[in-house]
Write a protein that holds these residues in place. Structure first.
Motif, PDB file in Angstrom:
ATOM      1  N   LEU A 107       0.827  -1.199   0.000  1.00 53.03           N
ATOM      2  CA  LEU A 107       0.000   0.000   0.000  1.00 53.03           C
ATOM      3  C   LEU A 107       0.868   1.259   0.000  1.00 53.03           C
ATOM      4  CD1 LEU A 107      -2.929   0.965   0.111  1.00 53.03           C
ATOM      5  CD2 LEU A 107      -2.725   0.992   2.588  1.00 53.03           C
ATOM      6  N   GLY A 108       1.881   1.275   0.813  1.00 54.90           N
ATOM      7  CA  GLY A 108       2.789   2.418   0.844  1.00 54.90           C
ATOM      8  C   GLY A 108       3.515   2.607  -0.472  1.00 54.90           C
ATOM      9  N   SER A 109       3.907   1.522  -1.105  1.00 50.79           N
ATOM     10  CA  SER A 109       4.597   1.608  -2.394  1.00 50.79           C
ATOM     11  C   SER A 109       3.676   2.164  -3.478  1.00 50.79           C
ATOM     12  CB  SER A 109       5.095   0.232  -2.819  1.00 50.79           C
ATOM     13  OG  SER A 109       6.024  -0.253  -1.892  1.00 50.79           O
ATOM     14  N   VAL A 110       2.423   1.750  -3.454  1.00 52.57           N
ATOM     15  CA  VAL A 110       1.465   2.237  -4.454  1.00 52.57           C
ATOM     16  C   VAL A 110       1.253   3.740  -4.306  1.00 52.57           C
ATOM     17  CG1 VAL A 110      -0.961   2.137  -5.157  1.00 52.57           C
ATOM     18  CG2 VAL A 110       0.300   0.035  -4.786  1.00 52.57           C
ATOM     19  N   PHE A 111       1.042   4.197  -3.081  1.00 52.55           N
ATOM     20  CA  PHE A 111       0.831   5.634  -2.879  1.00 52.55           C
ATOM     21  C   PHE A 111       2.085   6.436  -3.195  1.00 52.55           C
ATOM     22  CE2 PHE A 111      -2.909   4.399  -0.271  1.00 52.55           C
ATOM     23  CZ  PHE A 111      -3.845   5.192  -0.932  1.00 52.55           C
ATOM     24  N   THR A 112       3.242   5.900  -2.888  1.00 56.28           N
ATOM     25  CA  THR A 112       4.490   6.567  -3.230  1.00 56.28           C
ATOM     26  C   THR A 112       4.651   6.665  -4.742  1.00 56.28           C
ATOM     27  OG1 THR A 112       5.530   5.797  -1.191  1.00 56.28           O
ATOM     28  CG2 THR A 112       6.998   6.494  -2.965  1.00 56.28           C
ATOM     29  N   LYS A 124       2.686  11.997 -10.049  1.00 62.19           N
ATOM     30  CA  LYS A 124       2.121  13.344 -10.003  1.00 62.19           C
ATOM     31  C   LYS A 124       3.220  14.409  -9.987  1.00 62.19           C
ATOM     32  CE  LYS A 124      -2.340  12.971  -9.955  1.00 62.19           C
ATOM     33  NZ  LYS A 124      -3.159  13.585 -10.989  1.00 62.19           N
ATOM     34  N   LEU A 125       4.291  14.177  -9.251  1.00 74.04           N
ATOM     35  CA  LEU A 125       5.401  15.123  -9.245  1.00 74.04           C
ATOM     36  C   LEU A 125       6.062  15.222 -10.614  1.00 74.04           C
ATOM     37  CD1 LEU A 125       7.095  14.468  -5.804  1.00 74.04           C
ATOM     38  CD2 LEU A 125       5.832  16.496  -6.527  1.00 74.04           C
ATOM     39  N   TYR A 126       6.167  14.089 -11.302  1.00 74.43           N
ATOM     40  CA  TYR A 126       6.712  14.083 -12.656  1.00 74.43           C
ATOM     41  C   TYR A 126       5.836  14.938 -13.573  1.00 74.43           C
ATOM     42  CZ  TYR A 126       7.812  12.372 -17.326  1.00 74.43           C
ATOM     43  OH  TYR A 126       8.135  12.293 -18.652  1.00 74.43           O
TER      44      TYR A 126
END
Length: 47
Positions: free
Chosen positions: A13-18, A24-26
């Motif tokens: 879950l953490g990897s997906v949100f990261t 989005k930053l890209y």
């Protein structure tokens, strides 16, 4: 030792949100504009 079933779902879950955050930053850095009428990739990356 911590059991696999305790940490693995949280790590996924953490990897997906990261990953979504990095995408989005890209898009923000490249100036990609998203929106309802845009293709899926533009929606994903767009601001």
């Amino acid at each position: 030792m911590i059991r696999f079933s305790d940490w693995f779902p949280l790590a996924v879950l953490g990897s997906v949100f990261t990953l979504f955050g990095l995408i989005k930053l890209y898009g923000l850095r490249r100036g990609i504009v998203g929106g309802r009428d845009k293709p899926f990739a533009r929606k994903l990356c767009g601001t």
